[in-house]
Motif scaffolding. Structure first.
Motif, short mmCIF file in Angstrom:
data_model
loop_
_atom_site.label_atom_id
_atom_site.label_comp_id
_atom_site.label_asym_id
_atom_site.label_seq_id
_atom_site.Cartn_x
_atom_site.Cartn_y
_atom_site.Cartn_z
N ARG A 41 0.84 -1.20 0.00
CA ARG A 41 0.00 0.00 0.00
C ARG A 41 0.87 1.25 0.00
N LYS A 42 0.35 2.32 -0.60
CA LYS A 42 1.17 3.53 -0.78
C LYS A 42 0.64 4.76 -0.05
N LEU A 65 5.27 3.71 1.98
CA LEU A 65 3.98 4.22 2.43
C LEU A 65 4.07 5.65 2.94
#
Length: 220
Positions: A41-42, A65
Motif C-alpha cells: 500500500r502507498k 507508504l
C-alpha cells in the motif's frame, strides 16, 4: 450542533498499560494480524491509532507508504510521532498528523488503505455512517479498509461480552467524557459504500474482530 469531543490526553501515556492490564496483548494482536497484507500500500489514512504502535510498525515495514494520521488528542499524536520516528526511517517525511475530528477534517484523494483500529466503537451509528460516506469518495480502486473492534458474539460468551463492553464504555465515559454507549454496526455502511469483506479473524471467543474490507475486490 457541535459534537462533544472526548478528551484522551490524560490517559494517553498510561493507555498501553491500561490495555495490557485489561485484555493482555489481544488488542495488539488484532491490530498487527493483517500487517503482512499491507506492505504494498502507498497512501494510508489512519484514524485514532492512539499511541501509534500499529502505524510505527506499518511505516517501518512498508518504506514506500505515506500516511495521514487523524486524532483529537494532541498527546496521542505526539506519542504516535515519537514512536514512528524512532522505528521507521524517514518517518517524519512520510507522516502527516492532524489534531482534528475525523468527521470534519479535510481528506486527500486516492487513499488505498484506511485503518480504524478500535476507533469505530467511539462513534454512534449516524456518526459512523457520516464517516464512511465522507471517506468513500477518497478511495482509490481496490482500496482496503482495515477494521479492528469489539463485538458481541453469540453463544456462551454473549452475556460476559455485553457486561465487559458496557463496563468499558462506562470507564471511558468517566475517564474521557466519551458519550457513545453501544457498539455501532460497521458492516452495513461499508457494504453500502461498495466494500466487501475479504478476510476476518476473531479472538477471545469472538469478543474481538479484525477484518479486511476491499473496494471492488479482484475475483479469486
Amino acid at each position: 450542533m457541535t459534537r462533544t469531543q472526548p478528551n484522551f490526553d490524560h490517559i494517553a501515556r498510561p493507555y498501553r498499560w491500561l490495555e495490557y492490564i485489561t485484555l493482555g496483548r489481544a488488542l495488539e494482536q488484532c491490530r498487527l494480524h493483517y500487517l503482512p497484507s499491507l506492505l504494498k500500500r502507498k497512501r494510508a489514512l489512519v484514524l485514532g491509532d492512539g499511541d501509534g504502535r500499529f502505524l510505527a510498525q506499518l511505516l517501518a515495514q512498508n518504506p514506500r507508504l505515506h500516511a495521514d494520521a487523524i486524532d483529537t488528542s494532541a498527546t496521542m499524536l505526539q506519542l504516535l510521532r515519537e514512536r514512528c520516528e524512532a522505528l521507521a526511517p524517514n518517518a517524519s517525511a512520510r507522516l502527516n498528523t492532524h489534531q482534528s475530528d475525523a468527521l470534519t477534517c479535510p481528506l486527500d484523494p486516492s487513499y488505498d488503505l484506511i485503518v480504524t483500529h478500535f476507533f469505530l466503537d467511539c462513534l454512534t451509528q449516524p456518526e459512523l455512517g457520516t464517516l464512511i460516506t465522507r471517506i468513500a469518495p477518497t478511495l482509490s480502486p481496490q482500496a482496503v479498509w482495515l477494521v479492528s473492534d469489539f463485538q458481541i458474539p453469540t453463544g456462551p460468551m454473549r452475556l460476559p461480552a455485553k457486561i465487559l463492553v458496557r463496563t468499558l464504555y462506562l470507564a471511558f465515559r468517566i475517564l474521557t467524557g466519551l458519550r457513545t454507549t453501544q457498539l455501532p454496526d460497521h458492516a452495513s455502511p461499508l457494504q453500502q459504500a461498495g466494500l466487501t469483506r475479504i478476510a476476518h479473524r476473531h479472538r477471545l471467543a469472538g469478543l474481538l474482530i479484525t477484518e479486511l474490507w476491499q473496494l471492488n475486490p479482484t475475483p479469486p
